[in-house]
Scaffold this active site. Structure first.
Site, mmCIF file in Angstrom:
data_model
loop_
_atom_site.group_PDB
_atom_site.id
_atom_site.type_symbol
_atom_site.label_atom_id
_atom_site.label_comp_id
_atom_site.label_asym_id
_atom_site.label_seq_id
_atom_site.Cartn_x
_atom_site.Cartn_y
_atom_site.Cartn_z
ATOM 1 N N HIS A 22 -12.260 -22.515 -19.284
ATOM 2 C CA HIS A 22 -11.412 -23.299 -18.375
ATOM 3 C C HIS A 22 -10.955 -22.434 -17.200
ATOM 4 O O HIS A 22 -11.051 -22.839 -16.041
ATOM 5 C CB HIS A 22 -10.207 -23.839 -19.152
ATOM 6 C CG HIS A 22 -9.164 -24.491 -18.300
ATOM 7 N ND1 HIS A 22 -9.095 -25.861 -18.126
ATOM 8 C CD2 HIS A 22 -8.151 -23.968 -17.574
ATOM 9 C CE1 HIS A 22 -8.077 -26.144 -17.329
ATOM 10 N NE2 HIS A 22 -7.486 -25.011 -16.979
ATOM 11 N N GLU A 23 -10.461 -21.226 -17.496
ATOM 12 C CA GLU A 23 -9.940 -20.365 -16.439
ATOM 13 C C GLU A 23 -11.056 -19.874 -15.523
ATOM 14 O O GLU A 23 -10.888 -19.836 -14.298
ATOM 15 C CB GLU A 23 -9.186 -19.179 -17.056
ATOM 16 C CG GLU A 23 -7.985 -19.558 -17.901
ATOM 17 C CD GLU A 23 -6.940 -20.368 -17.147
ATOM 18 O OE1 GLU A 23 -6.830 -20.216 -15.912
ATOM 19 O OE2 GLU A 23 -6.226 -21.160 -17.791
ATOM 20 N N GLU A 31 -7.318 -29.228 -12.540
ATOM 21 C CA GLU A 31 -7.230 -28.938 -13.971
ATOM 22 C C GLU A 31 -8.244 -29.764 -14.761
ATOM 23 O O GLU A 31 -8.912 -29.250 -15.667
ATOM 24 C CB GLU A 31 -5.809 -29.215 -14.476
ATOM 25 C CG GLU A 31 -4.753 -28.259 -13.949
ATOM 26 C CD GLU A 31 -4.964 -26.831 -14.406
ATOM 27 O OE1 GLU A 31 -5.767 -26.604 -15.338
ATOM 28 O OE2 GLU A 31 -4.345 -25.924 -13.837
ATOM 29 N N HIS A 69 -11.999 -22.361 -12.887
ATOM 30 C CA HIS A 69 -11.173 -22.384 -11.679
ATOM 31 C C HIS A 69 -11.777 -21.474 -10.608
ATOM 32 O O HIS A 69 -11.789 -21.815 -9.409
ATOM 33 C CB HIS A 69 -9.748 -21.921 -11.992
ATOM 34 C CG HIS A 69 -8.874 -22.957 -12.617
ATOM 35 N ND1 HIS A 69 -8.678 -24.203 -12.060
ATOM 36 C CD2 HIS A 69 -8.117 -22.928 -13.741
ATOM 37 C CE1 HIS A 69 -7.843 -24.903 -12.817
ATOM 38 N NE2 HIS A 69 -7.489 -24.155 -13.843
#
Length: 265
Positions: A121-122, A184, A125
């Protein structure tokens, strides 16, 4: 501070239109080199303010998962990974190839697949340019000619702190401030793709966010201003039929990470 002339501002905005990996329109005013410089400065600031974990088990576990995820993410960087001693339930990735994981996260993740869900997920980004988008939105709103030099410069005059603020990093622990809900959700779905292609079970992403939502007291920073738990989990579950085949293909091709057990928090 001087304001950008309207014709110049309009030209910059027209030239900076981009598209995210999932097809969403983005505003990106900065180069990859600019963003990498900001990320490196912010990471250095965080490492100065937060104790770095030297234990072999924690570093080996996190590095194993991070390397497996970044190998398939398609971001050209030699990733640096640090484990920070803090009770914060959090992790982050920065432009320039920097990953930080707080030991408080070990209270929530139960296995390597769940940590992979967080790190994927990070990293998403970064790959999707959300940091560039965030800084560009701030820059476009302020319209100040001096902002670029102030953010990118790190000559002892506070540039590193400005880089942290621009990238959404809090001053105390280097905590990522929330991206927009659209960003997100995009990181959730793109991250699910990455973890699946790396050989981690994408179904564990659902379990991870269920674990997060069950924490008592103040929600962890990873959940700040994110989509609601039910929305997030539903979006991930809808994506699973697309990602389970990627996971099976990765496993069949020999991508079977063996990163060990989660260290004690």
């Amino acid at each position: 501070m001087r304001r950008l002339a309207l014709p110049l501002a309009a030209a910059l905005l027209l030239q900076a239109c981009a598209t995210s990996p999932l097809g969403r329109s983005q505003l990106k005013l900065f180069t990859d080199d600019d963003m990498a410089q900001m990320g490196v400065a912010a990471f250095a600031q965080t490492a100065k303010k937060t104790p770095v974990e030297s234990g072999g088990q924690a570093n080996a576990f996190v590095s194993c998962v991070a390397q497996s995820v970044t190998r398939v993410a398609g971001y050209n960087a030699n990733w640096e990974v640090k484990v920070f001693r803090s009770d914060e339930v959090n992790a982050f990735a920065l432009p320039g190839g920097k990953i930080g994981v707080y030991t408080g996260l070990f209270k929530v993740v139960r296995n390597q697949d769940q940590l992979a869900a967080v790190l994927a997920h990070e990293v998403s980004h970064v790959v999707a340019g959300h940091g560039n988008e965030r800084v560009s939105q701030q820059y476009a709103t302020q319209g100040a000619l001096g902002v670029v030099g102030a953010i990118v410069g790190d000559d002892g005059s506070g540039g590193g702190g400005l880089a942290q603020a621009a990238l959404g990093l809090g001053a105390q622990y280097g905590i990522l401030l929330p991206f927009s809900r659209a960003q997100e959700s995009e990181a959730d779905l793109l991250g699910l793709d990455f973890m699946s292609r790396a050989g981690f079970d994408p179904r564990q992403a659902v379990v991870l966010w269920q674990n997060m939502s069950q924490l008592g007291g103040k929600p962890p920073e990873l959940l700040s201003d994110h989509p609601s738990d039910t929305t997030r989990i539903a979006q991930i579950q809808q994506r699973l039929p697309q990602d389970l085949p990627l996971y099976e293909q990765a496993r069949a091709a020999g991508n079977k990470p063996q990163c060990g057990a989660v260290p004690n928090a």
